[in-house]
Design a protein around this motif. Structure first.
Motif, short mmCIF file in Angstrom:
data_model
loop_
_atom_site.label_atom_id
_atom_site.label_comp_id
_atom_site.label_asym_id
_atom_site.label_seq_id
_atom_site.Cartn_x
_atom_site.Cartn_y
_atom_site.Cartn_z
N ALA A 11 59.16 25.92 -32.31
CA ALA A 11 58.86 25.46 -30.95
C ALA A 11 59.18 26.55 -29.95
N ILE A 12 58.31 26.70 -28.95
CA ILE A 12 58.61 27.52 -27.78
C ILE A 12 58.87 26.58 -26.62
N ASN A 34 62.97 25.72 -35.75
CA ASN A 34 63.34 26.98 -35.11
C ASN A 34 62.80 26.96 -33.68
N VAL A 35 63.56 27.55 -32.76
CA VAL A 35 63.22 27.44 -31.35
C VAL A 35 63.30 28.79 -30.67
N VAL A 36 62.30 29.08 -29.84
CA VAL A 36 62.36 30.19 -28.91
C VAL A 36 62.43 29.60 -27.52
N GLY A 59 71.42 22.42 -41.90
CA GLY A 59 70.07 21.94 -41.63
C GLY A 59 69.54 22.23 -40.24
N ARG A 60 70.38 22.82 -39.37
CA ARG A 60 69.91 23.12 -38.03
C ARG A 60 68.99 24.33 -38.04
N GLY A 61 68.03 24.33 -37.12
CA GLY A 61 67.16 25.48 -36.97
C GLY A 61 67.83 26.60 -36.21
N VAL A 62 67.17 27.74 -36.17
CA VAL A 62 67.67 28.91 -35.46
C VAL A 62 67.05 28.95 -34.07
N VAL A 63 67.88 29.27 -33.07
CA VAL A 63 67.40 29.36 -31.69
C VAL A 63 67.48 30.82 -31.22
N VAL A 64 66.38 31.30 -30.66
CA VAL A 64 66.30 32.66 -30.15
C VAL A 64 66.00 32.60 -28.66
N GLY A 65 66.70 33.39 -27.87
CA GLY A 65 66.44 33.46 -26.44
C GLY A 65 65.58 34.66 -26.11
#
Length: 271
Positions: A11-12, A34-36, A59-65
């Motif tokens: 997701a963005i 996963n999130v941006v 189980g959590r996704g990765v978040v990128v800023g």
């Protein structure tokens, strides 16, 4: 168990460093996506991502800023390109970036503030959706969720320009859903007053009065909206498109503090 089918998706979220955007990023990560998340400032985006990643539950996704102003030319293209390089897909787009520099009566607004409000609140959602569809969703499918407002469905003092942008976004949600079906679903959420910095003028000095007027007895929290956004993006909402879902604690139903004593029926009067 991944009940919503969000695990492994990407997701963005524009405007994701605080408020509704940050809560939504956290909700998607908790569901395994996963999130941006984007922000106008790189440090804000990185700090927001770090605050979510620090939880590090299984189980959590990765978040990128990422730094990306919603209306800067080329920002959407660069962000989507980097997202595809990082995660390989863009399955969900949340157009959450918003602004309201045009506070006050309509006759007091200048063109600069008017144009900025429409650029961020309307054009950005159109542009980011277009970029994501051309780059990924047009071929692979996906879901778009726009952050509108109950202001787009009502009239109130001092936020006329902002509310006009949200009314436009509600209509554009329907238009996007019509044009992009069947592969891409497009929906919107229409929050009432939520405890965010953007909405601070609407609640900070009179929260108690607001609470008394709202049928469910409180203003919204960012997590309330995040739950609805994740639902609309999920497979549980796979037959929903073109809709704007109001989430306002019942505010549009009317003032809960008003006298609601039952009136005698016509028959009783006649009797």
């Amino acid at each position: 168990m991944d009940v919503h089918g969000l695990a492994g998706l990407t997701a963005i979220i524009t405007g994701g460093s605080r408020g509704i955007g940050l809560a939504t990023a956290d909700a998607f990560a908790a569901a395994g996506s996963n999130v941006v998340l984007t922000s106008r400032r790189l440090d804000s985006a990185l700090n927001a991502a770090d605050s979510i990643n620090a939880r590090a539950e299984p189980g959590r996704g990765v978040v990128v800023g990422m730094e990306a102003h919603a209306t800067t030319p080329g920002a959407a293209e660069l962000c989507v390109q980097r997202t595809l390089e990082e995660f390989g897909s863009v399955d969900i787009l949340v157009n959450n970036a918003g602004t309201n520099p045009a506070y006050g009566p309509l006759i007091e607004q200048d063109h600069l503030r008017f144009a900025k409000t429409f650029d961020v609140n309307v054009w950005a959602a159109v542009n980011w959706t277009s970029v994501v569809v051309r780059a990924w969703m047009g071929e692979h499918g996906g879901s778009v969720v726009n952050t509108a407002s109950i202001g787009g469905l009502s009239v109130e003092p001092d936020v006329g320009v902002y509310n006009a942008t949200k009314a436009a976004l509600i209509h554009l949600t329907r238009q996007q859903a019509f044009e992009l079906a069947p592969g891409v679903r497009v929906n919107a959420v229409a929050p009432g007053v939520v405890r965010t910095r953007l909405a601070e003028l609407l609640w900070s000095d009179h929260e108690e009065r607001l609470r008394s007027e709202i049928p469910l007895g409180r203003i919204g929290e960012p997590e309330d909206i995040a739950g609805l956004v994740t639902f609309l993006a999920s497979r549980a909402a796979s037959w929903i498109t073109g809709q704007t879902v109001v989430i306002d604690g019942g505010a549009l139903l009317g003032d809960a503090s008003a006298d609601r004593a039952p009136r005698a029926s016509t028959a009783e009067h006649r009797g």
